[in-house]
Structure formats: structure tokens, C-alpha cells
Design a protein around this motif. Structure first.
Motif, PDB file in Angstrom:
ATOM      1  N   ILE A 304      27.075  42.558  41.039  1.00 13.10           N
ATOM      2  CA  ILE A 304      26.296  41.417  41.536  1.00 13.10           C
ATOM      3  C   ILE A 304      26.875  40.110  41.010  1.00 13.10           C
ATOM      4  CG2 ILE A 304      24.000  40.388  41.664  1.00 13.10           C
ATOM      5  CD1 ILE A 304      22.813  43.143  41.196  1.00 13.10           C
ATOM      6  N   SER A 305      27.300  40.112  39.754  1.00 11.15           N
ATOM      7  CA  SER A 305      27.885  38.906  39.163  1.00 11.15           C
ATOM      8  C   SER A 305      29.159  38.491  39.895  1.00 11.15           C
ATOM      9  CB  SER A 305      28.185  39.142  37.681  1.00 11.15           C
ATOM     10  OG  SER A 305      27.018  39.488  36.966  1.00 11.15           O
ATOM     11  N   VAL A 306      29.981  39.463  40.254  1.00  7.14           N
ATOM     12  CA  VAL A 306      31.212  39.145  40.980  1.00  7.14           C
ATOM     13  C   VAL A 306      30.886  38.559  42.348  1.00  7.14           C
ATOM     14  CG1 VAL A 306      33.278  40.143  42.026  1.00  7.14           C
ATOM     15  CG2 VAL A 306      32.564  40.862  39.747  1.00  7.14           C
ATOM     16  N   VAL A 307      29.879  39.092  43.008  1.00 10.01           N
ATOM     17  CA  VAL A 307      29.474  38.553  44.310  1.00 10.01           C
ATOM     18  C   VAL A 307      28.971  37.120  44.157  1.00 10.01           C
ATOM     19  CG1 VAL A 307      27.827  38.802  46.203  1.00 10.01           C
ATOM     20  CG2 VAL A 307      28.970  40.811  45.291  1.00 10.01           C
ATOM     21  N   VAL A 308      28.187  36.843  43.120  1.00 14.32           N
ATOM     22  CA  VAL A 308      27.714  35.474  42.874  1.00 14.32           C
ATOM     23  C   VAL A 308      28.889  34.533  42.635  1.00 14.32           C
ATOM     24  CG1 VAL A 308      26.400  34.033  41.283  1.00 14.32           C
ATOM     25  CG2 VAL A 308      25.474  36.231  42.005  1.00 14.32           C
ATOM     26  N   PHE A 309      29.881  34.997  41.867  1.00 14.90           N
ATOM     27  CA  PHE A 309      31.064  34.175  41.611  1.00 14.90           C
ATOM     28  C   PHE A 309      31.803  33.856  42.909  1.00 14.90           C
ATOM     29  CE2 PHE A 309      35.707  34.231  41.039  1.00 14.90           C
ATOM     30  CZ  PHE A 309      35.870  33.066  40.304  1.00 14.90           C
ATOM     31  N   VAL A 310      31.986  34.851  43.759  1.00 18.82           N
ATOM     32  CA  VAL A 310      32.707  34.636  45.016  1.00 18.82           C
ATOM     33  C   VAL A 310      31.946  33.657  45.909  1.00 18.82           C
ATOM     34  CG1 VAL A 310      33.506  35.753  47.122  1.00 18.82           C
ATOM     35  CG2 VAL A 310      33.860  36.869  44.917  1.00 18.82           C
ATOM     36  N   ILE A 311      30.632  33.801  45.972  1.00 17.94           N
ATOM     37  CA  ILE A 311      29.838  32.912  46.833  1.00 17.94           C
ATOM     38  C   ILE A 311      29.903  31.472  46.327  1.00 17.94           C
ATOM     39  CG2 ILE A 311      27.511  32.380  47.635  1.00 17.94           C
ATOM     40  CD1 ILE A 311      26.942  35.367  47.679  1.00 17.94           C
ATOM     41  N   THR A 312      29.782  31.274  45.015  1.00 18.89           N
ATOM     42  CA  THR A 312      29.848  29.911  44.467  1.00 18.89           C
ATOM     43  C   THR A 312      31.238  29.316  44.676  1.00 18.89           C
ATOM     44  OG1 THR A 312      30.326  30.878  42.285  1.00 18.89           O
ATOM     45  CG2 THR A 312      28.052  30.280  42.763  1.00 18.89           C
ATOM     46  N   LEU A 313      32.276  30.136  44.560  1.00 18.26           N
ATOM     47  CA  LEU A 313      33.631  29.643  44.805  1.00 18.26           C
ATOM     48  C   LEU A 313      33.792  29.209  46.254  1.00 18.26           C
ATOM     49  CD1 LEU A 313      36.511  29.204  43.737  1.00 18.26           C
ATOM     50  CD2 LEU A 313      37.007  31.579  44.355  1.00 18.26           C
ATOM     51  N   VAL A 314      33.243  29.992  47.180  1.00 19.36           N
ATOM     52  CA  VAL A 314      33.312  29.630  48.596  1.00 19.36           C
ATOM     53  C   VAL A 314      32.541  28.339  48.856  1.00 19.36           C
ATOM     54  CG1 VAL A 314      32.620  30.350  50.915  1.00 19.36           C
ATOM     55  CG2 VAL A 314      33.704  31.985  49.381  1.00 19.36           C
ATOM     56  N   LEU A 315      31.399  28.178  48.206  1.00 23.91           N
ATOM     57  CA  LEU A 315      30.628  26.943  48.369  1.00 23.91           C
ATOM     58  C   LEU A 315      31.436  25.731  47.928  1.00 23.91           C
ATOM     59  CD1 LEU A 315      27.071  27.999  47.118  1.00 23.91           C
ATOM     60  CD2 LEU A 315      27.743  27.421  49.449  1.00 23.91           C
ATOM     61  N   MET A 316      32.080  25.837  46.780  1.00 25.37           N
ATOM     62  CA  MET A 316      32.894  24.725  46.294  1.00 25.37           C
ATOM     63  C   MET A 316      34.026  24.404  47.262  1.00 25.37           C
ATOM     64  SD  MET A 316      31.677  23.644  43.381  1.00 25.37           S
ATOM     65  CE  MET A 316      33.064  22.831  42.630  1.00 25.37           C
ATOM     66  N   LEU A 317      34.688  25.427  47.771  1.00 25.12           N
ATOM     67  CA  LEU A 317      35.800  25.197  48.702  1.00 25.12           C
ATOM     68  C   LEU A 317      35.314  24.567  50.003  1.00 25.12           C
ATOM     69  CD1 LEU A 317      37.846  28.503  48.210  1.00 25.12           C
ATOM     70  CD2 LEU A 317      38.340  26.227  47.275  1.00 25.12           C
TER      71      LEU A 317
END
Length: 328
Positions: A304-317
Motif C-alpha cells: 500500500i505504501s508503494v502505491v501511495v508513493f507512485v500516486i503522489t509522484l504522478v500527482l507531482m508530475l
């Protein structure tokens, strides 16, 4: 030519070969300087790394290593007290079939959508109001910034006491003849209440950010717009907003990440179970629920933590890409 010559008053002036001596001194200075420069040049490759080494060690021990460990654990069935075995993408397959995950993802997205526009616009309006040097304005700046320095736990508890069925807000509503509003037991009211707490606590911080940006807006632009007959609203839309647009993008990016990873406000107001039936659980709360305790599923929580990291990274991009498109 003689070694000495007489001046008109009988003084003796010595003639010395000054020019060759100056040239010799300059050559010596250039030689010595060149030697020093050569010595510094030989130490340049290693010197910066010595200054960076303490920070690199700290970030490696407390940022990079935990991140890599989390990614590795997401492919195992590790538990709190039990070392896990490699299971590949089983955690991610279970994740996308877990109803609790989708509920938490929905709440996190709704939280971000509800909080970010308010934290982008309201602090800007507040900064415009308090940027003028008026009598007593320092008091209002301090008052608006006070929630920022207050502990989030203290702030959360204060709002819980205020929004409780027997709290201050319901007491005022009762005096007005309005029945008690269940702010902390209704699914959507609880989520909205937590959003308001986040906005209230973040107003002062982003207000300071906007004040720094507004200080760099040339006053001549406002004066020129006023001469052209633009009113206050028109000047705000045509002068202020374009001038602080990079700051607005920065605030949007920061508030999006913080809102998507919200934990404390919802945890304090909804409790460890995430509200009635767990319907107000966010992604970070789900990580805490799944991965803690003696039988915590560390591997599943890591996924779940990895998924949260990926989503936040996509938001920033996405925010950065939208900003670049507007610049183009």
C-alpha cells in the motif's frame, strides 16, 4: 648617468632600478599564486564530498534504506515478528481486490479535491489583506499563523471538543433552535470536518508563502492598471494572479501531497477504526491499521505504501506538466 642627482634645494634623490624589481615581484606573485591555485585544484574533487558526507549518510540511513526496504517487503509476506518469504506480486493482486483499499483511496482523493482549491485560493486572499502596513496588522498576522505552530494533536482535540454532539458548535446551534448535528458520527460530515481542520491549520503557512511572492510584484503594474481604469477585482485577476502563478503551482503541489497523505486529522476525529464502519479510513490510516500490531502484515502494508508513493509522484508530475503547458 650618475647614481645621485641634486634637486633645486640641495636634496639628494637616489636613482634605483624600480621597474625590474616590480617585474620580479609580479612574477614571484604569479608563481606563488599559481602554486596555491594548483594546491587547491588538487583537493577540489574530494572536498565537496566531505561536506556532503554527513547529509548523505543521514538521508541514506533514514530515507533511502527504509524506502528500498519497503519496496522489497512489498513482494514478501513478512509480518511484524516473522521474516517473510518472497511471494512476488501477490500483495498487489490482493490489494486491487481489497474493498478497504478502494474505500481508503476514494476518501484520500475526495480529501485532496476538497482541500487543495481552498488552500490555493484562501491563503492568497488572506495574504493580500494582511500585506499592508496598518496599525495592529502584526497582531492579525500572528493570529493567522498561530495554528501552524500548534501541535496537530492539540488542534485535532480542540476541534473534536467543539464538534462533539455536546460541544460548543452544537450548543450554539441548539440555542438557535437547530437540532444537534452529528459532525463526528456521520460519514460525510466527519470527512468534511476533518477537511476544514486541515484548511484552518494550513492557512497561515501558505499565507506566509504568498506574502513573500506578493512582495516581489512591482507596484507599478498595479498603478498602471489603475490608471487604465481597472478595479480591484480586475487588478487581482490580471496583475496579481499571473505574477504569483508559480507560487500557486507550488502551493497546489505541496497541499496535494499533504492532503493525499492525511492521517492525523482523520485519525483524531474518526478514531483508530476510521469512523462508523471504517468508511472514513484514508490510505495512510489503512497502512497503520494493516501494518501495526504483533500480527501486522508488514508486506501488505508495504505494498500500500508503494502505491501511495507512485500516486503522489504522478500527482507531482501532473502539476509540473500543467505548469509547463501554461508557460508555453
Amino acid at each position: 648617468m650618475s647614481a645621485t642627482s641634486r634637486a633645486g634645494s640641495g636634496d639628494v634623490v637616489a636613482a634605483s632600478p624600480a621597474t625590474p624589481r616590480k617585474d620580479h615581484d609580479r612574477r614571484g606573485a604569479r608563481t606563488s599564486t599559481g602554486g596555491r591555485r594548483k594546491g587547491i585544484r588538487t583537493h577540489l574533487p574530494a572536498t565537496p564530498w566531505l561536506f556532503l558526507l554527513p547529509g548523505l549518510l543521514v538521508n541514506g540511513a533514514f530515507v533511502l534504506y527504509p524506502f528500498l526496504t519497503t519496496v522489497t517487503n512489498s513482494f514478501t509476506d513478512r509480518r511484524t515478528l516473522i521474516g517473510g518469504d518472497w511471494i512476488g506480486g501477490a500483495n498487489y493482486q490482493e490489494l486491487f481486490h481489497d474493498e478497504r483499499f478502494w474505500t481508503a483511496l476514494r476518501n484520500s482523493v475526495l480529501y485532496m479535491v476538497g482541500v487543495v482549491p481552498l488552500l490555493v485560493i484562501l491563503p492568497l486572499l488572506l495574504a493580500i489583506l494582511v500585506q499592508r502596513y496598518l496599525p495592529g496588522i502584526t497582531f492579525f498576522r500572528s493570529a493567522f499563523y498561530t495554528p501552524v505552530v500548534a501541535s496537530v494533536v492539540v488542534v485535532g482535540l480542540i476541534w473534536v471538543w467543539m464538534l462533539d454532539d455536546r460541544g460548543l458548535v452544537n450548543a450554539v446551534l441548539g440555542a438557535l433552535g437547530i437540532g444537534p448535528v452529528h459532525f463526528l458520527s456521520d460519514q460525510w460530515l466527519l470527512l468534511i470536518s476533518a477537511m476544514l481542520v486541515t484548511v484552518w491549520k494550513g492557512l497561515g503557512y501558505y499565507m506566509i508563502v504568498y506574502m513573500a511572492a506578493l512582495g516581489n510584484v512591482p507596484r507599478e503594474l498595479h498603478e498602471a492598471a489603475a490608471v487604465d481604469g481597472a478595479g480591484a477585482v480586475r487588478r487581482f485577476l490580471t496583475v496579481t494572479v499571473p505574477a504569483v502563478r508559480p507560487t500557486m503551482v507550488l502551493v497546489a503541489a505541496l497541499s496535494s501531497v499533504n492532503a493525499f497523505k492525511v492521517f492525523s486529522e482523520v485519525y483524531l476525529m474518526a478514531g483508530p477504526t476510521g469512523g462508523p464502519g471504517g468508511e472514513d479510513t484514508t490510505l495512510v490510516m489503512l497502512i497503520q491499521q494493516v501494518g501495526t500490531g504483533l500480527s501486522g502484515r508488514v508486506g501488505y502494508a508495504s505494498a500500500i505504501s508503494v502505491v501511495v508513493f507512485v500516486i503522489t509522484l504522478v500527482l507531482m508530475l501532473l502539476v509540473l506538466r500543467a505548469d509547463r503547458k501554461e508557460d508555453a
